[in-house]
Design a protein around this motif. Structure first.
Motif, PDB file in Angstrom:
ATOM      1  N   UNK A   1       1.035   4.346  -2.676  1.00  0.00           N
ATOM      2  CA  UNK A   1       0.943   5.763  -2.306  1.00  0.00           C
ATOM      3  C   UNK A   1       2.102   6.541  -2.905  1.00  0.00           C
TER       4      UNK A   1
ATOM      5  N   UNK B   1      -7.939   1.000   3.936  1.00  0.00           N
ATOM      6  CA  UNK B   1      -7.314  -0.265   3.584  1.00  0.00           C
ATOM      7  C   UNK B   1      -6.491  -0.833   4.725  1.00  0.00           C
TER       8      UNK B   1
ATOM      9  N   UNK C   1       0.832  -1.205   0.000  1.00  0.00           N
ATOM     10  CA  UNK C   1       0.000   0.000   0.000  1.00  0.00           C
ATOM     11  C   UNK C   1       0.864   1.251   0.000  1.00  0.00           C
TER      12      UNK C   1
ATOM     13  N   UNK D   1      -8.536   6.538   1.714  1.00  0.00           N
ATOM     14  CA  UNK D   1      -8.624   5.165   1.219  1.00  0.00           C
ATOM     15  C   UNK D   1      -7.453   4.331   1.734  1.00  0.00           C
ATOM     16  N   UNK D   2      -6.288   4.969   1.891  1.00  0.00           N
ATOM     17  CA  UNK D   2      -5.148   4.267   2.500  1.00  0.00           C
ATOM     18  C   UNK D   2      -5.513   3.842   3.913  1.00  0.00           C
TER      19      UNK D   2
END
Lengths: 175, 134
Positions: free
Chosen positions: B103, B123, B99, B119-120
Motif C-alpha cells: 500500500x 486481502x 500488504x 482490495x486491501x
C-alpha cells in the motif's frame, strides 16, 4: 485495452496482489533526469524564494524516504528494525545508498565538537548531474531532494532533527 | 482461538485500518478498540527495548490478550484475541505487514492516512480466514 469484468485493464493487477519482489533494480538515468527536471521546474514555479524551493524539494524527498525505509528494511532485514541511531546511519549510507544510487555513500562522519552532528558526503549526487544553477541562486543544490529522502527515513524511524546545507549533505540530528 | 479486533495504528496514534470480527455480548460499543488503544503505551515502551518487529503479547485485559507488531517506521499492527497461539498470529501480522508495504508503494497513498482500498480489506479478511479459520 481489454477490460476485465471490473472495467480495469486485464493485465493490471491490484497493487496488493503484486509480489513484493526485488524488481528490476535499475531505472534509466535519462528517465530519472527527465522526471526530476519536471519536479524541480514545478517547485520553481511555486516557490518564491530559494529557501522555499529547497524546502519543497526536501518535502518531495521525505515522501520517498518513508517508503524507502519500510521497503528496504523489509528486503534487507526481514523482521528486524533499527532502534539505535548509528546502525541506522550505517544502513542508510550502505544499503540504501547502494539501492538508490548504485554505490555506497562516500563518507559518514561525526562532528568533532557536537556529538549529535553527523555528515554524510556524496561527491557526485545524481540529482545535480544535469542541473546548472544560476549564480544568483547562491548556494542552492538539488541535493535537497536527497536530504529529504534522508529526512524521511530518519524521522520515519522516530529520530529527530535534521538540517540540510548543501555542497555535500550535512545532517545534524538529535535523538 | 478467536480473534476479535485488528487495528493498524499510525504514528500519531490514529487508526489507519480497523477490522472487527465479533463483539462480546453485553459489552459497551467499541470496547475492543478502547482496549487496544489503552495498550499503545505499553507497546511504545517495548518498541525501544527490542529490535524485533514482532512484539508478541504485550498486554492483557480480563481474559483477552493484545499482540503487537511494530514496523520499521513505527506503525503498529495490533490484534486483540482470546488465546495464545503465537505462530498463527506472527504469520498473520507478517503477511499484513507485507500488504501494508505494498500500500505504501502506491504514490497516491498519503502516509499516515486511513487505508480505504477495498482490495486491501479483502486481502486482510482472507488472511484472517487462512490463519484463524473464519
Amino acid at each position: 485495452m481489454q477490460s476485465g469484468s471490473s472495467g480495469r485493464p486485464k493485465r493490471l493487477q491490484p497493487l496488493v496482489d503484486r509480489p513484493l519482489s526485488k524488481g528490476k533494480g535499475e531505472v534509466t538515468l535519462s528517465a530519472f533526469g527527465f522526471l526530476f527536471s519536471e519536479m524541480v521546474q514545478k517547485c520553481q514555479n511555486k516557490a518564491r524564494t530559494v529557501q522555499e524551493l529547497e524546502s519543497r524539494l526536501c518535502n518531495y524527498g521525505e515522501h520517498v524516504g518513508v517508503r524507502v525505509l519500510e521497503l528496504l528494511t523489509h528486503r534487507e532485514k526481514g523482521l528486524k528494525r533499527e532502534t539505535r541511531l548509528i546502525p541506522l546511519l550505517s544502513f542508510l549510507t550502505g544499503s540504501v545508498w547502494k539501492t538508490l544510487f548504485g554505490r555506497p555513500a562516500d563518507a559518514l562522519e561525526r562532528h568533532t565538537q557536537n556529538e549529535d552532528e553527523y555528515m554524510i558526503t556524496d561527491k557526485d549526487p545524481i540529482t545535480n548531474k544535469f542541473v546548472s544553477v544560476p549564480s544568483d541562486m547562491g548556494a542552492f543544490s538539488c541535493a535537497a531532494f536527497v536530504a529529504g529522502i534522508i529526512q524521511g527515513m530518519i524521522s520515519g524511524a522516530d529520530f529527530v532533527g535534521i538540517r540540510f546545507s548543501c555542497g555535500c549533505i550535512w545532517i545534524w540530528m538529535e535523538h | 482461538m478467536s480473534v476479535l479486533t485488528f487495528i493498524i495504528v499510525g504514528k500519531r496514534d490514529n487508526p489507519l485500518y480497523e477490522l472487527v470480527w465479533q463483539m462480546r455480548k453485553d459489552e459497551p460499543a467499541h470496547l475492543n478498540q478502547f482496549v487496544i488503544h489503552a495498550a499503545l503505551d505499553i507497546v511504545e515502551d517495548h518498541v525501544w527495548s527490542t529490535q524485533n518487529m514482532f512484539l508478541k503479547t504485550v498486554d492483557k485485559y480480563n481474559d483477552l490478550y493484545i499482540s503487537a507488531f511494530s514496523t520499521a517506521s513505527n506503525v503498529k499492527l495490533m490484534l486483540l484475541h482470546d488465546s495464545r497461539s503465537e505462530d498463527s498470529i506472527k504469520g498473520f501480522l507478517s503477511d499484513v505487514y507485507e500488504l501494508y508495504i505494498k500500500t505504501l508503494c502506491n504514490p497516491f497513498y498519503d502516509v499516515g492516512t486511513v487505508i480505504h482500498s477495498t482490495s486491501f480489506d479483502a486481502r486482510v479478511k482472507s488472511l484472517a480466514k487462512k490463519y484463524f479459520g473464519g
